[in-house]
Design a protein around this motif. Sequence first.
Motif, PDB file in Angstrom:
ATOM      1  N   ALA A   1      -1.834 -61.270 -62.634  1.00  0.00           N
ATOM      2  CA  ALA A   1      -1.590 -62.749 -63.275  1.00  0.00           C
ATOM      3  C   ALA A   1      -3.054 -63.196 -63.925  1.00  0.00           C
ATOM      4  O   ALA A   1      -2.503 -63.378 -65.052  1.00  0.00           O
ATOM      5  CB  ALA A   1      -0.793 -63.640 -62.414  1.00  0.00           C
ATOM      6  N   LEU A   2      -3.889 -62.963 -63.246  1.00  0.00           N
ATOM      7  CA  LEU A   2      -5.000 -63.745 -63.730  1.00  0.00           C
ATOM      8  C   LEU A   2      -5.503 -62.769 -64.934  1.00  0.00           C
ATOM      9  O   LEU A   2      -6.316 -63.177 -65.927  1.00  0.00           O
ATOM     10  CB  LEU A   2      -6.326 -63.507 -62.652  1.00  0.00           C
ATOM     11  CG  LEU A   2      -6.109 -64.462 -61.506  1.00  0.00           C
ATOM     12  CD1 LEU A   2      -7.185 -64.051 -60.364  1.00  0.00           C
ATOM     13  CD2 LEU A   2      -6.195 -65.847 -62.111  1.00  0.00           C
ATOM     14  N   GLY A   3      -5.282 -61.384 -65.099  1.00  0.00           N
ATOM     15  CA  GLY A   3      -5.537 -60.735 -66.051  1.00  0.00           C
ATOM     16  C   GLY A   3      -4.776 -61.074 -67.471  1.00  0.00           C
ATOM     17  O   GLY A   3      -5.063 -60.385 -68.526  1.00  0.00           O
ATOM     18  N   LEU A   4      -3.752 -61.874 -67.496  1.00  0.00           N
ATOM     19  CA  LEU A   4      -3.082 -62.336 -68.447  1.00  0.00           C
ATOM     20  C   LEU A   4      -4.082 -63.431 -69.413  1.00  0.00           C
ATOM     21  O   LEU A   4      -3.455 -63.934 -70.186  1.00  0.00           O
ATOM     22  CB  LEU A   4      -1.699 -62.841 -68.066  1.00  0.00           C
ATOM     23  CG  LEU A   4      -0.899 -61.814 -67.798  1.00  0.00           C
ATOM     24  CD1 LEU A   4       0.266 -62.316 -67.371  1.00  0.00           C
ATOM     25  CD2 LEU A   4      -0.816 -60.812 -68.597  1.00  0.00           C
TER      26      LEU A   4
ATOM     27  N   GLY B   1      -5.195 -58.086 -70.079  1.00  0.00           N
ATOM     28  CA  GLY B   1      -4.316 -57.122 -69.258  1.00  0.00           C
ATOM     29  C   GLY B   1      -4.565 -55.809 -68.844  1.00  0.00           C
ATOM     30  O   GLY B   1      -4.235 -54.795 -68.979  1.00  0.00           O
ATOM     31  N   GLY B   2      -6.188 -55.839 -68.414  1.00  0.00           N
ATOM     32  CA  GLY B   2      -6.531 -54.649 -67.862  1.00  0.00           C
ATOM     33  C   GLY B   2      -7.059 -53.867 -68.871  1.00  0.00           C
ATOM     34  O   GLY B   2      -7.567 -52.380 -68.771  1.00  0.00           O
ATOM     35  N   ALA B   3      -7.262 -54.258 -70.141  1.00  0.00           N
ATOM     36  CA  ALA B   3      -8.041 -53.365 -71.374  1.00  0.00           C
ATOM     37  C   ALA B   3      -8.636 -54.142 -72.260  1.00  0.00           C
ATOM     38  O   ALA B   3      -8.547 -55.406 -72.365  1.00  0.00           O
ATOM     39  CB  ALA B   3      -6.658 -52.709 -72.002  1.00  0.00           C
TER      40      ALA B   3
ATOM     41  N   THR C   1     -22.001 -55.971 -66.158  1.00  0.00           N
ATOM     42  CA  THR C   1     -20.918 -56.614 -66.977  1.00  0.00           C
ATOM     43  C   THR C   1     -20.064 -57.612 -66.128  1.00  0.00           C
ATOM     44  O   THR C   1     -19.812 -57.379 -65.096  1.00  0.00           O
ATOM     45  CB  THR C   1     -19.790 -55.383 -67.478  1.00  0.00           C
ATOM     46  OG1 THR C   1     -20.541 -54.457 -68.235  1.00  0.00           O
ATOM     47  CG2 THR C   1     -18.800 -55.878 -68.364  1.00  0.00           C
ATOM     48  N   VAL C   2     -19.858 -58.842 -67.066  1.00  0.00           N
ATOM     49  CA  VAL C   2     -19.185 -59.676 -66.387  1.00  0.00           C
ATOM     50  C   VAL C   2     -18.200 -60.548 -67.444  1.00  0.00           C
ATOM     51  O   VAL C   2     -18.618 -60.652 -68.402  1.00  0.00           O
ATOM     52  CB  VAL C   2     -20.524 -61.028 -66.086  1.00  0.00           C
ATOM     53  CG1 VAL C   2     -19.847 -62.328 -65.595  1.00  0.00           C
ATOM     54  CG2 VAL C   2     -21.374 -60.585 -65.062  1.00  0.00           C
ATOM     55  N   ASN C   3     -17.073 -60.892 -66.912  1.00  0.00           N
ATOM     56  CA  ASN C   3     -16.041 -61.622 -67.748  1.00  0.00           C
ATOM     57  C   ASN C   3     -15.864 -62.923 -67.227  1.00  0.00           C
ATOM     58  O   ASN C   3     -14.874 -63.657 -67.573  1.00  0.00           O
ATOM     59  CB  ASN C   3     -14.934 -60.705 -68.106  1.00  0.00           C
ATOM     60  CG  ASN C   3     -13.943 -60.993 -66.930  1.00  0.00           C
ATOM     61  OD1 ASN C   3     -14.503 -60.986 -65.572  1.00  0.00           O
ATOM     62  ND2 ASN C   3     -12.878 -60.451 -66.950  1.00  0.00           N
ATOM     63  N   SER C   4     -16.484 -63.575 -65.999  1.00  0.00           N
ATOM     64  CA  SER C   4     -16.470 -64.648 -65.692  1.00  0.00           C
ATOM     65  C   SER C   4     -17.216 -65.730 -66.459  1.00  0.00           C
ATOM     66  O   SER C   4     -17.396 -66.803 -65.697  1.00  0.00           O
ATOM     67  CB  SER C   4     -16.632 -64.623 -64.086  1.00  0.00           C
ATOM     68  OG  SER C   4     -17.938 -64.214 -63.824  1.00  0.00           O
ATOM     69  N   PHE C   5     -17.574 -65.659 -67.599  1.00  0.00           N
ATOM     70  CA  PHE C   5     -18.618 -66.451 -68.099  1.00  0.00           C
ATOM     71  C   PHE C   5     -17.959 -67.798 -68.672  1.00  0.00           C
ATOM     72  O   PHE C   5     -16.725 -67.649 -69.084  1.00  0.00           O
ATOM     73  CB  PHE C   5     -19.293 -65.711 -69.178  1.00  0.00           C
ATOM     74  CG  PHE C   5     -20.141 -66.584 -70.114  1.00  0.00           C
ATOM     75  CD1 PHE C   5     -21.287 -67.255 -69.607  1.00  0.00           C
ATOM     76  CD2 PHE C   5     -19.884 -66.915 -71.314  1.00  0.00           C
ATOM     77  CE1 PHE C   5     -22.209 -67.946 -70.287  1.00  0.00           C
ATOM     78  CE2 PHE C   5     -20.677 -67.603 -72.065  1.00  0.00           C
ATOM     79  CZ  PHE C   5     -21.690 -68.372 -71.902  1.00  0.00           C
ATOM     80  N   ASN C   6     -18.522 -68.976 -68.673  1.00  0.00           N
ATOM     81  CA  ASN C   6     -17.951 -69.993 -69.096  1.00  0.00           C
ATOM     82  C   ASN C   6     -18.849 -71.175 -69.455  1.00  0.00           C
ATOM     83  O   ASN C   6     -20.068 -71.224 -68.618  1.00  0.00           O
ATOM     84  CB  ASN C   6     -16.942 -70.628 -67.965  1.00  0.00           C
ATOM     85  CG  ASN C   6     -16.068 -71.696 -68.603  1.00  0.00           C
ATOM     86  OD1 ASN C   6     -15.045 -71.207 -68.771  1.00  0.00           O
ATOM     87  ND2 ASN C   6     -16.109 -72.976 -68.049  1.00  0.00           N
ATOM     88  N   SER C   7     -18.657 -72.058 -70.276  1.00  0.00           N
ATOM     89  CA  SER C   7     -19.480 -73.191 -70.461  1.00  0.00           C
ATOM     90  C   SER C   7     -19.124 -74.097 -69.737  1.00  0.00           C
ATOM     91  O   SER C   7     -18.004 -74.605 -68.956  1.00  0.00           O
ATOM     92  CB  SER C   7     -19.470 -73.766 -72.210  1.00  0.00           C
ATOM     93  OG  SER C   7     -18.087 -74.096 -72.032  1.00  0.00           O
ATOM     94  N   VAL C   8     -20.236 -74.919 -69.203  1.00  0.00           N
ATOM     95  CA  VAL C   8     -19.989 -76.218 -68.483  1.00  0.00           C
ATOM     96  C   VAL C   8     -20.289 -77.661 -68.995  1.00  0.00           C
ATOM     97  O   VAL C   8     -19.677 -78.373 -68.829  1.00  0.00           O
ATOM     98  CB  VAL C   8     -20.827 -75.957 -67.241  1.00  0.00           C
ATOM     99  CG1 VAL C   8     -21.015 -77.224 -66.230  1.00  0.00           C
ATOM    100  CG2 VAL C   8     -20.818 -74.536 -66.427  1.00  0.00           C
ATOM    101  N   SER C   9     -21.577 -77.620 -69.694  1.00  0.00           N
ATOM    102  CA  SER C   9     -22.025 -78.943 -70.348  1.00  0.00           C
ATOM    103  C   SER C   9     -22.938 -78.867 -71.499  1.00  0.00           C
ATOM    104  O   SER C   9     -23.538 -77.871 -71.473  1.00  0.00           O
ATOM    105  CB  SER C   9     -22.771 -79.552 -69.063  1.00  0.00           C
ATOM    106  OG  SER C   9     -23.411 -80.626 -69.479  1.00  0.00           O
ATOM    107  N   LEU C  10     -22.714 -79.632 -72.192  1.00  0.00           N
ATOM    108  CA  LEU C  10     -23.399 -79.472 -73.791  1.00  0.00           C
ATOM    109  C   LEU C  10     -24.948 -80.467 -72.981  1.00  0.00           C
ATOM    110  O   LEU C  10     -25.865 -80.007 -73.833  1.00  0.00           O
ATOM    111  CB  LEU C  10     -22.878 -80.229 -74.718  1.00  0.00           C
ATOM    112  CG  LEU C  10     -21.604 -79.449 -75.274  1.00  0.00           C
ATOM    113  CD1 LEU C  10     -21.027 -80.398 -76.275  1.00  0.00           C
ATOM    114  CD2 LEU C  10     -22.194 -78.194 -75.557  1.00  0.00           C
TER     115      LEU C  10
END
Length: 162
Positions: free
Chosen positions: A14-17, A153-155, A38-47
Motif C-alpha cells: 500500500a505504501l508503494g502506491l 508500485g515496486g517499479a 539509493t534513497v526514496n524517502s527524501f522530502n522537503s521540510v522547511s524553506l
Amino acid sequence: MSNPVQDSRAFRDALGLFATGITVVTTRAPDGEPVGLTVNSFNSVSLEPPLVLWSLSLGSPSEAPFRACSHYAVHVLAESQQALSSQFAGSRERRFAGLHTTAGLGGVPLIDGCLARFECRNDMQYAGGDHLIFVGRVERFERGAGHPLLYFGGAYRGIRQP
C-alpha cells in the motif's frame, strides 16, 4: 481494513502506491572512503531555514558513516539515471565503480548530471521506528533539466507529459 502489524507485506504494498522520486545520498566515511546509497524517502521540510530529510534503515552498513559525517549530498535522479539508482542499491563495493565525482562541502562526493543536487550539513537525527531520520540544512544546491526518475508500485517509472 488491514492491520499493518498483522500484514506488513500488504502495508508495504500500500505504501508503494505513493509515487516517490529517487535519490542517491553520498558522504565520506571517517577514513575518507566514499559512501552512498539509493534513497526514496527524501522530502522537503522547511524553506526558512532550508531543511530536507531522508531516512536510513537501522543496522544498514551505511548507518555509522552517515551518523558521523558533517555533510552529505542528496542527488535527485533524472529519468535517464535508472542504472545509477540500481548501482547505488547494489553491492557497496561497486557503488562508486566507474563513476567520476567531484568534492563538495565536507569532501562529499558529488555526482554530475542529476536533476537536482542538495549539499547539506548533517543537522539533526531522529529515531523513527526501524529507521533513522536525517534532517539536513541545505547549504548549496543546483538544478538541472529533464524529468525525474520515479518509483511506484515496486517499479521504476517516468513522467509521461501530454
